[in-house]
Each structure stands twice: as structure tokens, then as C-alpha cells.
Design a protein around this motif. Structure first.
Motif, PDB file in Angstrom:
ATOM      1  N   HIS A 197       0.794  -1.228   0.000  1.00 33.38           N
ATOM      2  CA  HIS A 197       0.000   0.000   0.000  1.00 33.38           C
ATOM      3  C   HIS A 197       0.828   1.281   0.000  1.00 33.38           C
ATOM      4  CE1 HIS A 197      -3.457  -2.557   0.800  1.00 33.38           C
ATOM      5  NE2 HIS A 197      -2.812  -3.083   1.837  1.00 33.38           N
ATOM      6  N   GLY A 198       2.100   1.186   0.369  1.00 28.31           N
ATOM      7  CA  GLY A 198       2.943   2.369   0.416  1.00 28.31           C
ATOM      8  C   GLY A 198       2.619   3.304   1.563  1.00 28.31           C
ATOM      9  N   ARG A 199       1.983   2.784   2.602  1.00 29.52           N
ATOM     10  CA  ARG A 199       1.566   3.619   3.732  1.00 29.52           C
ATOM     11  C   ARG A 199       1.813   2.896   5.047  1.00 29.52           C
ATOM     12  NH1 ARG A 199      -0.034   8.927   2.473  1.00 29.52           N
ATOM     13  NH2 ARG A 199      -0.998   8.903   0.443  1.00 29.52           N
ATOM     14  N   CYS A 200       1.859   3.678   6.124  1.00 29.63           N
ATOM     15  CA  CYS A 200       2.012   3.105   7.460  1.00 29.63           C
ATOM     16  C   CYS A 200       0.656   2.609   7.955  1.00 29.63           C
ATOM     17  CB  CYS A 200       2.594   4.140   8.417  1.00 29.63           C
ATOM     18  SG  CYS A 200       1.506   5.534   8.751  1.00 29.63           S
ATOM     19  N   ASN A 201       0.671   1.848   9.034  1.00 29.40           N
ATOM     20  CA  ASN A 201      -0.564   1.294   9.581  1.00 29.40           C
ATOM     21  C   ASN A 201      -1.496   2.371  10.129  1.00 29.40           C
ATOM     22  OD1 ASN A 201       0.947  -0.962   9.010  1.00 29.40           O
ATOM     23  ND2 ASN A 201       0.606  -1.946  10.969  1.00 29.40           N
ATOM     24  N   GLY A 202      -0.943   3.468  10.653  1.00 30.23           N
ATOM     25  CA  GLY A 202      -1.770   4.566  11.151  1.00 30.23           C
ATOM     26  C   GLY A 202      -2.598   5.193  10.045  1.00 30.23           C
ATOM     27  N   TYR A 203      -1.982   5.408   8.888  1.00 30.50           N
ATOM     28  CA  TYR A 203      -2.703   5.952   7.733  1.00 30.50           C
ATOM     29  C   TYR A 203      -3.763   4.965   7.267  1.00 30.50           C
ATOM     30  CZ  TYR A 203      -3.718   7.513   2.988  1.00 30.50           C
ATOM     31  OH  TYR A 203      -4.352   7.922   1.858  1.00 30.50           O
ATOM     32  N   LEU A 204      -3.381   3.695   7.141  1.00 27.30           N
ATOM     33  CA  LEU A 204      -4.317   2.687   6.649  1.00 27.30           C
ATOM     34  C   LEU A 204      -5.490   2.484   7.596  1.00 27.30           C
ATOM     35  CD1 LEU A 204      -1.784   0.081   5.237  1.00 27.30           C
ATOM     36  CD2 LEU A 204      -3.267   1.614   3.923  1.00 27.30           C
ATOM     37  N   SER A 205      -5.269   2.598   8.901  1.00 30.42           N
ATOM     38  CA  SER A 205      -6.360   2.461   9.875  1.00 30.42           C
ATOM     39  C   SER A 205      -7.419   3.532   9.659  1.00 30.42           C
ATOM     40  CB  SER A 205      -5.829   2.573  11.301  1.00 30.42           C
ATOM     41  OG  SER A 205      -5.084   1.449  11.638  1.00 30.42           O
ATOM     42  N   LYS A 206      -7.000   4.698   9.244  1.00 25.88           N
ATOM     43  CA  LYS A 206      -7.935   5.814   9.057  1.00 25.88           C
ATOM     44  C   LYS A 206      -8.578   5.818   7.673  1.00 25.88           C
ATOM     45  CE  LYS A 206      -8.456  10.694   9.812  1.00 25.88           C
ATOM     46  NZ  LYS A 206      -7.959  11.820  10.555  1.00 25.88           N
ATOM     47  N   HIS A 207      -7.845   5.390   6.648  1.00 26.36           N
ATOM     48  CA  HIS A 207      -8.301   5.576   5.276  1.00 26.36           C
ATOM     49  C   HIS A 207      -8.694   4.305   4.534  1.00 26.36           C
ATOM     50  CE1 HIS A 207      -7.190   9.807   5.329  1.00 26.36           C
ATOM     51  NE2 HIS A 207      -6.083   9.440   5.969  1.00 26.36           N
ATOM     52  N   SER A 208      -8.403   3.150   5.058  1.00 25.35           N
ATOM     53  CA  SER A 208      -8.690   1.920   4.344  1.00 25.35           C
ATOM     54  C   SER A 208      -9.567   1.018   5.188  1.00 25.35           C
ATOM     55  CB  SER A 208      -7.384   1.201   3.974  1.00 25.35           C
ATOM     56  OG  SER A 208      -7.667   0.056   3.222  1.00 25.35           O
ATOM     57  N   GLU A 209     -10.795   0.797   4.728  1.00 24.52           N
ATOM     58  CA  GLU A 209     -11.734  -0.017   5.490  1.00 24.52           C
ATOM     59  C   GLU A 209     -11.468  -1.508   5.320  1.00 24.52           C
ATOM     60  OE1 GLU A 209     -15.690   1.170   4.489  1.00 24.52           O
ATOM     61  OE2 GLU A 209     -15.276   3.279   4.877  1.00 24.52           O
ATOM     62  N   ASP A 210     -10.819  -1.922   4.247  1.00 25.52           N
ATOM     63  CA  ASP A 210     -10.615  -3.347   3.989  1.00 25.52           C
ATOM     64  C   ASP A 210      -9.343  -3.897   4.646  1.00 25.52           C
ATOM     65  OD1 ASP A 210      -9.185  -1.753   2.194  1.00 25.52           O
ATOM     66  OD2 ASP A 210      -9.044  -3.345   0.708  1.00 25.52           O
ATOM     67  N   VAL A 211      -8.605  -3.047   5.370  1.00 30.32           N
ATOM     68  CA  VAL A 211      -7.404  -3.488   6.075  1.00 30.32           C
ATOM     69  C   VAL A 211      -7.669  -3.373   7.568  1.00 30.32           C
ATOM     70  CG1 VAL A 211      -4.945  -3.071   6.450  1.00 30.32           C
ATOM     71  CG2 VAL A 211      -5.926  -2.682   4.194  1.00 30.32           C
ATOM     72  N   GLU A 212      -7.680  -4.529   8.274  1.00 33.11           N
ATOM     73  CA  GLU A 212      -7.906  -4.528   9.707  1.00 33.11           C
ATOM     74  C   GLU A 212      -6.570  -4.432  10.427  1.00 33.11           C
ATOM     75  OE1 GLU A 212     -10.484  -7.475  11.334  1.00 33.11           O
ATOM     76  OE2 GLU A 212     -11.693  -7.533   9.498  1.00 33.11           O
TER      77      GLU A 212
END
Length: 130
Positions: free
Chosen positions: A44-59
């Protein structure tokens, strides 16, 4: 303009890597400090903090962050055949020479017997065993 023209780089030392109980590796995001797992950076090219906020399909078990960092890993190398192995190299021996090893008689580049081969087979298979 490539993505690396204006990027800030850091060399990751061994202590920069973290490993969780499941065996996943991560680093700390250089912008927000949240966990950045190896696979999330690669996929994804992003950290877990970013993905937690912006990506619903990544738990993720990480607090959502307002992070703008785009992350990637690069592997660089220089071929230097004259360089000798250091003590820090993976698989470095304890200073013993190869003169007393079991690999004597194996020609250079010919390979080594398989470690799981039966005794006396030297990793080969007879035609009538196939």
C-alpha cells in the motif's frame, strides 16, 4: 519527476526493525511514528496509522493517524568481488579454514550434496530408484 527526486532517505539499521508475535516485521513511520509493517509498505505504500484511518478493507490494531507519508523500500547493492566477508556476514564461520571441511573433493561450482539426502547417496538418485 520520479518519486525519489524529493524523498528523504534513511538507512535502516538492524535495531530499526521490530518483529511481533506472529513474525511480521515493521519499522516506525518516519512521519507519524506509528507502526509500518513490511507488507503494508510494499502493498500500500503507507504506514498502519494511515491505513487504519483511510482503508476499510485493512484490519489493523493501530490508532488512526493523519499521516501524509508515502513509504517504499529500496534495495541497493554494489558488486565488489574483491571484498572479503566480515564477521557480521550471515553464515560467517568462526575463523576456521575450509581445508578440513567435508566438502573437500567437490569441484568449484559443482554444488554440494543435499542436507536431507540419505547417508552415502551424496544427494544423487539412481536411475532404477525413479
Amino acid at each position: 519527476m520520479s518519486r525519489s527526486d524529493e524523498a528523504a532517505y534513511t538507512e535502516l539499521e538492524p535495531d530499526a526493525w521490530h518483529q511481533n508475535d506472529e513474525g511480521n516485521y515493521s519499522i516506525d513511520c518516519p512521519e507519524c511514528g506509528s507502526e509500518a509493517t513490511l507488507m503494508n509498505v510494499v502493498k500500500h505504500g503507507r504506514c498502519n496509522g494511515y491505513l487504519s484511518k483511510h482503508s476499510e478493507d485493512v484490519e489493523l490494531d493501530t490508532q488512526p493517524m493523519d499521516c501524509t507519508a508515502k513509504l517504499w523500500f529500496e534495495l541497493g547493492y554494489v558488486s565488489d568481488p574483491d571484498e572479503s566477508m566480515t564477521d557480521d556476514a550471515v553464515g560467517a564461520d568462526d575463523g576456521e579454514t575450509d581445508s578440513g571441511s567435508d566438502d573437500e573433493g567437490i569441484e568449484s561450482g559443482a554444488g554440494v550434496p543435499a542436507s536431507d539426502s540419505p547417508a552415502g547417496a551424496e544427494g544423487t538418485v539412481d536411475d532404477d530408484q525413479q
